[in-house]
Write a protein that holds these residues in place. Structure first.
Motif, PDB file in Angstrom:
ATOM      1  N   LEU A 186      43.444  42.404  31.057  1.00  0.00           N
ATOM      2  CA  LEU A 186      43.914  41.027  31.242  1.00  0.00           C
ATOM      3  C   LEU A 186      42.773  40.035  31.065  1.00  0.00           C
ATOM      4  O   LEU A 186      41.698  40.192  31.639  1.00  0.00           O
ATOM      5  CB  LEU A 186      44.511  40.877  32.642  1.00  0.00           C
ATOM      6  N   VAL A 187      43.018  39.006  30.282  1.00  0.00           N
ATOM      7  CA  VAL A 187      42.044  37.927  30.078  1.00  0.00           C
ATOM      8  C   VAL A 187      42.655  36.631  30.588  1.00  0.00           C
ATOM      9  O   VAL A 187      43.722  36.215  30.125  1.00  0.00           O
ATOM     10  CB  VAL A 187      41.675  37.786  28.589  1.00  0.00           C
ATOM     11  N   LEU A 188      41.996  36.024  31.573  1.00  0.00           N
ATOM     12  CA  LEU A 188      42.426  34.744  32.125  1.00  0.00           C
ATOM     13  C   LEU A 188      41.279  33.744  32.043  1.00  0.00           C
ATOM     14  O   LEU A 188      40.108  34.145  32.004  1.00  0.00           O
ATOM     15  CB  LEU A 188      42.852  34.908  33.598  1.00  0.00           C
ATOM     16  N   PRO A 189      41.584  32.445  32.062  1.00  0.00           N
ATOM     17  CA  PRO A 189      40.521  31.431  32.020  1.00  0.00           C
ATOM     18  C   PRO A 189      39.894  31.211  33.398  1.00  0.00           C
ATOM     19  O   PRO A 189      39.556  30.091  33.765  1.00  0.00           O
ATOM     20  CB  PRO A 189      41.265  30.182  31.533  1.00  0.00           C
ATOM     21  N   CYS A 190      39.772  32.277  34.178  1.00  0.00           N
ATOM     22  CA  CYS A 190      39.178  32.194  35.511  1.00  0.00           C
ATOM     23  C   CYS A 190      38.749  33.601  35.912  1.00  0.00           C
ATOM     24  O   CYS A 190      39.198  34.597  35.334  1.00  0.00           O
ATOM     25  CB  CYS A 190      40.174  31.633  36.534  1.00  0.00           C
ATOM     26  N   ASP A 191      37.879  33.687  36.910  1.00  0.00           N
ATOM     27  CA  ASP A 191      37.496  34.998  37.431  1.00  0.00           C
ATOM     28  C   ASP A 191      38.575  35.503  38.384  1.00  0.00           C
ATOM     29  O   ASP A 191      39.190  34.713  39.108  1.00  0.00           O
ATOM     30  CB  ASP A 191      36.168  34.895  38.182  1.00  0.00           C
ATOM     31  N   TRP A 192      38.786  36.811  38.418  1.00  0.00           N
ATOM     32  CA  TRP A 192      39.820  37.373  39.275  1.00  0.00           C
ATOM     33  C   TRP A 192      39.449  38.798  39.646  1.00  0.00           C
ATOM     34  O   TRP A 192      38.545  39.402  39.070  1.00  0.00           O
ATOM     35  CB  TRP A 192      41.182  37.357  38.581  1.00  0.00           C
ATOM     36  N   GLY A 202      45.036  44.850  46.746  1.00  0.00           N
ATOM     37  CA  GLY A 202      46.359  45.194  47.247  1.00  0.00           C
ATOM     38  C   GLY A 202      47.454  45.094  46.210  1.00  0.00           C
ATOM     39  O   GLY A 202      48.605  44.782  46.542  1.00  0.00           O
ATOM     40  N   GLY A 203      47.127  45.363  44.958  1.00  0.00           N
ATOM     41  CA  GLY A 203      48.116  45.303  43.894  1.00  0.00           C
ATOM     42  C   GLY A 203      48.392  43.901  43.377  1.00  0.00           C
ATOM     43  O   GLY A 203      49.235  43.712  42.505  1.00  0.00           O
ATOM     44  N   LYS A 204      47.659  42.906  43.907  1.00  0.00           N
ATOM     45  CA  LYS A 204      47.837  41.530  43.453  1.00  0.00           C
ATOM     46  C   LYS A 204      46.581  41.049  42.733  1.00  0.00           C
ATOM     47  O   LYS A 204      45.461  41.403  43.119  1.00  0.00           O
ATOM     48  CB  LYS A 204      48.118  40.613  44.648  1.00  0.00           C
ATOM     49  N   ILE A 205      46.783  40.247  41.717  1.00  0.00           N
ATOM     50  CA  ILE A 205      45.662  39.648  41.006  1.00  0.00           C
ATOM     51  C   ILE A 205      45.265  38.389  41.761  1.00  0.00           C
ATOM     52  O   ILE A 205      46.037  37.431  41.852  1.00  0.00           O
ATOM     53  CB  ILE A 205      46.050  39.328  39.549  1.00  0.00           C
ATOM     54  N   VAL A 206      44.085  38.418  42.342  1.00  0.00           N
ATOM     55  CA  VAL A 206      43.613  37.322  43.178  1.00  0.00           C
ATOM     56  C   VAL A 206      42.576  36.514  42.402  1.00  0.00           C
ATOM     57  O   VAL A 206      41.551  37.048  41.972  1.00  0.00           O
ATOM     58  CB  VAL A 206      42.993  37.852  44.490  1.00  0.00           C
ATOM     59  N   VAL A 207      42.865  35.241  42.214  1.00  0.00           N
ATOM     60  CA  VAL A 207      41.941  34.356  41.507  1.00  0.00           C
ATOM     61  C   VAL A 207      40.749  34.052  42.403  1.00  0.00           C
ATOM     62  O   VAL A 207      40.904  33.691  43.571  1.00  0.00           O
ATOM     63  CB  VAL A 207      42.653  33.050  41.094  1.00  0.00           C
ATOM     64  N   ARG A 208      39.562  34.219  41.876  1.00  0.00           N
ATOM     65  CA  ARG A 208      38.347  33.904  42.607  1.00  0.00           C
ATOM     66  C   ARG A 208      38.062  32.415  42.423  1.00  0.00           C
ATOM     67  O   ARG A 208      37.914  31.946  41.299  1.00  0.00           O
ATOM     68  CB  ARG A 208      37.180  34.753  42.098  1.00  0.00           C
ATOM     69  N   GLY A 209      38.016  31.685  43.522  1.00  0.00           N
ATOM     70  CA  GLY A 209      37.864  30.244  43.450  1.00  0.00           C
ATOM     71  C   GLY A 209      36.497  29.819  42.950  1.00  0.00           C
ATOM     72  O   GLY A 209      35.544  30.610  42.902  1.00  0.00           O
ATOM     73  N   GLU A 210      36.407  28.553  42.576  1.00  0.00           N
ATOM     74  CA  GLU A 210      35.129  27.997  42.168  1.00  0.00           C
ATOM     75  C   GLU A 210      34.146  28.076  43.333  1.00  0.00           C
ATOM     76  O   GLU A 210      34.504  27.828  44.482  1.00  0.00           O
ATOM     77  CB  GLU A 210      35.300  26.538  41.739  1.00  0.00           C
ATOM     78  N   THR A 211      32.916  28.429  43.036  1.00  0.00           N
ATOM     79  CA  THR A 211      31.904  28.560  44.083  1.00  0.00           C
ATOM     80  C   THR A 211      30.861  27.458  43.959  1.00  0.00           C
ATOM     81  O   THR A 211      30.616  26.929  42.874  1.00  0.00           O
ATOM     82  CB  THR A 211      31.203  29.928  44.004  1.00  0.00           C
ATOM     83  N   ARG A 212      30.248  27.143  45.095  1.00  0.00           N
ATOM     84  CA  ARG A 212      29.233  26.110  45.110  1.00  0.00           C
ATOM     85  C   ARG A 212      27.897  26.663  44.630  1.00  0.00           C
ATOM     86  O   ARG A 212      27.688  27.872  44.584  1.00  0.00           O
ATOM     87  CB  ARG A 212      29.110  25.538  46.519  1.00  0.00           C
ATOM     88  N   TRP A 213      27.006  25.751  44.310  1.00  0.00           N
ATOM     89  CA  TRP A 213      25.674  26.132  43.843  1.00  0.00           C
ATOM     90  C   TRP A 213      25.003  27.034  44.874  1.00  0.00           C
ATOM     91  O   TRP A 213      24.341  28.009  44.530  1.00  0.00           O
ATOM     92  CB  TRP A 213      24.853  24.864  43.590  1.00  0.00           C
TER      93      TRP A 213
END
Length: 208
Positions: free
Chosen positions: A38-44, A48-59
């Protein structure tokens, strides 16, 4: 048309995750084989069987993660190596990406491995950010301990913005992490003997 396709994706049993259906997992969840391409425009990551998007992180988060990785890399002892945000194959429905992962490289081919087998992992490190508090304090350490990873560091932002490291060792009987008997929280300097001797000036991790 797009809404109709999304609705249909909810009820069909897909063979693999795609950019159109990834947010609608099958009833028993996605497996790693279904999501690994899977290729998404975000990190993931797969939890638990769910694709969890990794949120934007601070510096701060990125600086601490990257410099922890570098410091540990300088101190490595055989047969270990270290990577940042490397996928870890826990089981078919869990493939998290620890911020930093130390693992035994024996028998692994750097040219072909896409997901580190959990039996090779020895230390998982998560740097807590506002969007990952529950995962890093509760969900991920429970998974890591239950599958036999011996050590876990949870890195939190201290009151003076310097990182503080909460070090945990796995209790083999309980299958849970407990605070390190040597030093449960490292402030100012991180010093531990496992999985090999490590000493890091934590304040230097955030110096510009």
């Amino acid at each position: 048309m797009g809404a109709v396709m999304a609705a249909e994706a909810r009820y069909q049993q897909p063979e693999r995750a795609t950019p159109e259906n990834w947010m609608y997992p099958p009833a028993d969840g996605w497996t790693y084989d279904q999501v690994k391409e899977l290729v998404l425009p975000c990190d993931w990551e797969l939890l638990g069987g769910k694709i969890v998007v990794r949120g934007e992180t601070r510096w701060w988060h990125n600086r601490v993660r990257n410099r922890l990785y570098t410091r540990i890399d300088d101190l490595l002892q055989e047969p270990y190596t270290v990577e940042a945000e490397q996928a870890l194959f826990v089981d078919k429905r869990n493939a998290p990406r620890p911020d930093v992962l130390v693992f035994d490289k024996t028998g692994l081919d750097v040219g072909t491995v896409d997901c580190i087998p959990v039996e090779n992992a020895v230390l998982a490190i998560e740097v807590v950010s506002p969007g990952s508090v529950s995962e890093d304090r509760l969900y991920k350490p429970t998974i890591y301990a239950s599958v036999g990873i011996d050590y876990y560091w949870r890195v939190e932002r201290g009151p003076d913005i310097a990182p503080e490291v909460h070090e945990f060792w796995r209790d083999a009987e309980a299958g849970l992490f407990v605070p390190s008997p040597e030093r449960r929280t490292h402030v100012g300097t991180l010093k531990t003997t496992v999985p090999f001797p490590i000493e890091i000036d934590l304040r230097n991790l955030i110096k510009i």
